[in-house]
Design an enzyme around this catalytic site. Structure first.
Site, PDB file in Angstrom:
ATOM      1  N   ASP A 100      -5.913  37.936  45.386  1.00 27.71           N
ATOM      2  CA  ASP A 100      -4.797  37.294  44.692  1.00 27.71           C
ATOM      3  C   ASP A 100      -3.517  38.110  44.789  1.00 27.71           C
ATOM      4  OD1 ASP A 100      -5.808  39.335  43.082  1.00 27.71           O
ATOM      5  OD2 ASP A 100      -6.512  38.008  41.516  1.00 27.71           O
ATOM      6  N   ASN A 108     -11.521  37.645  29.589  1.00 25.97           N
ATOM      7  CA  ASN A 108     -11.792  36.231  29.290  1.00 25.97           C
ATOM      8  C   ASN A 108     -12.745  35.617  30.327  1.00 25.97           C
ATOM      9  OD1 ASN A 108     -10.204  36.009  31.538  1.00 25.97           O
ATOM     10  ND2 ASN A 108      -8.546  34.859  30.576  1.00 25.97           N
ATOM     11  N   HIS A 165     -12.369  35.728  33.621  1.00 27.68           N
ATOM     12  CA  HIS A 165     -11.754  35.257  34.871  1.00 27.68           C
ATOM     13  C   HIS A 165     -12.211  36.101  36.064  1.00 27.68           C
ATOM     14  CE1 HIS A 165      -7.864  37.909  34.376  1.00 27.68           C
ATOM     15  NE2 HIS A 165      -8.717  38.523  35.150  1.00 27.68           N
ATOM     16  N   GLU A 200      -8.682  31.310  35.713  1.00 24.62           N
ATOM     17  CA  GLU A 200      -8.764  31.465  34.265  1.00 24.62           C
ATOM     18  C   GLU A 200      -9.738  30.443  33.668  1.00 24.62           C
ATOM     19  OE1 GLU A 200      -7.266  33.887  32.969  1.00 24.62           O
ATOM     20  OE2 GLU A 200      -5.456  34.335  34.114  1.00 24.62           O
TER      21      GLU A 200
END
Ligand code: F6R
Length: 243
Positions: free
Chosen positions: A67, A136, A138, A143
């Site tokens: 990313d 979280n 991810h 996400e």
């Protein structure tokens, strides 16, 4: 999932580096998938050592990063392009022509995403992909959501990720709001996956990934459906796992 729990993150990082080294020894032309963040730093230091001691070579390898932030120049200190060169690529015998990080300055991020996915396909797919995990759940910048994403795409970052990444910027307002990320489908297409997680703040996400249901609210839980995933944890990250 093959889950290994180590006494220290240094040991886990070495074990991760060995998996990448073994891949390169088996096939020097391997396609390697890399991640940024604080978790891979020890693993990258070990890959640099193995390369500089002549034990492994990256000369014929191809790499794809997971990313990149949208809107940061390659030279920006917090761009993932910069991070990868500072922490890994500059120290390797790698051919820069075969290093790929999504272009966060592309005029049209969606076209860049399509082009990036095509490049991965043209390279023959990823042989071994390194992942960290967000608090979280991810992976990449995928996400929590109601659906698992497919190919490389542009995403809006969640508040939780902006908060978590603010520590790298002068101020939270400087954290980019968008990123380009390989999709869950891209990641699942890798032949082998190595996920590394350290520290108590990752324990909930690690538990949801391994012991929870496969649910896009914990994107990493999809890895339960991949047949070659190695998870390398320190004691703290593993502390909530079922016996
Ligand atoms: C980085 C990436 C992220 C990180 C995750 C964990 O390329 O894709 O998913 O792996 O946010 O980050 P650290 O390692 O900083 O805790």
């Amino acid at each position: 999932m093959n889950v290994h729990i180590f006494d220290s993150k240094e040991q886990a990082s070495k074990a991760g580096a060995i998996l990448f080294a073994a891949q390169l020894m088996d096939d020097p032309e391997s396609v390697l998938g890399f991640a940024t963040g604080s978790t891979p730093l020890g693993l990258y230091a070990e890959l640099v050592r193995l390369n500089q001691e002549g034990i492994i070579s990256f000369q014929e390898a191809t790499t794809f990063n997971l990313d990149e932030y949208v809107g940061l120049e390659r030279e920006h200190k917090e761009s993932y392009h910069y991070f990868m060169h500072e922490n890994l690529f500059s120290f390797l015998d790698i051919d820069e022509e075969r290093v790929h990080v999504p272009d966060g300055m592309a005029v049209d991020p969606e076209s860049e995403a399509v082009w990036y996915e095509d490049m991965i396909d043209e390279a023959g797919g990823i042989d071994i992909q390194l992942l960290g995990i967000g608090i979280n759940g991810h992976i990449g910048f995928n996400e929590p959501s109601n659906v698992f994403s497919q190919a490389t795409h542009a995403v809006e970052l969640t508040e939780s990720t902006i908060e978590a990444n603010a520590r790298f910027f002068n101020d939270k307002s400087e954290v980019p709001r968008q990123a380009l990320t390989m999709g869950i489908g891209t990641i699942m297409g890798a032949m082998k996956i190595v996920l590394v997680a350290f520290g108590a703040n990752k324990a909930e996400a690690v538990k949801a990934m391994i012991d929870g249901p496969v649910d896009p609210q914990c994107p990493a839980s999809i890895l339960q459906l991949h047949d070659d995933v190695t998870v390398l944890l320190d004691q703290e990250a593993a502390s909530l796992l079922l016996e």
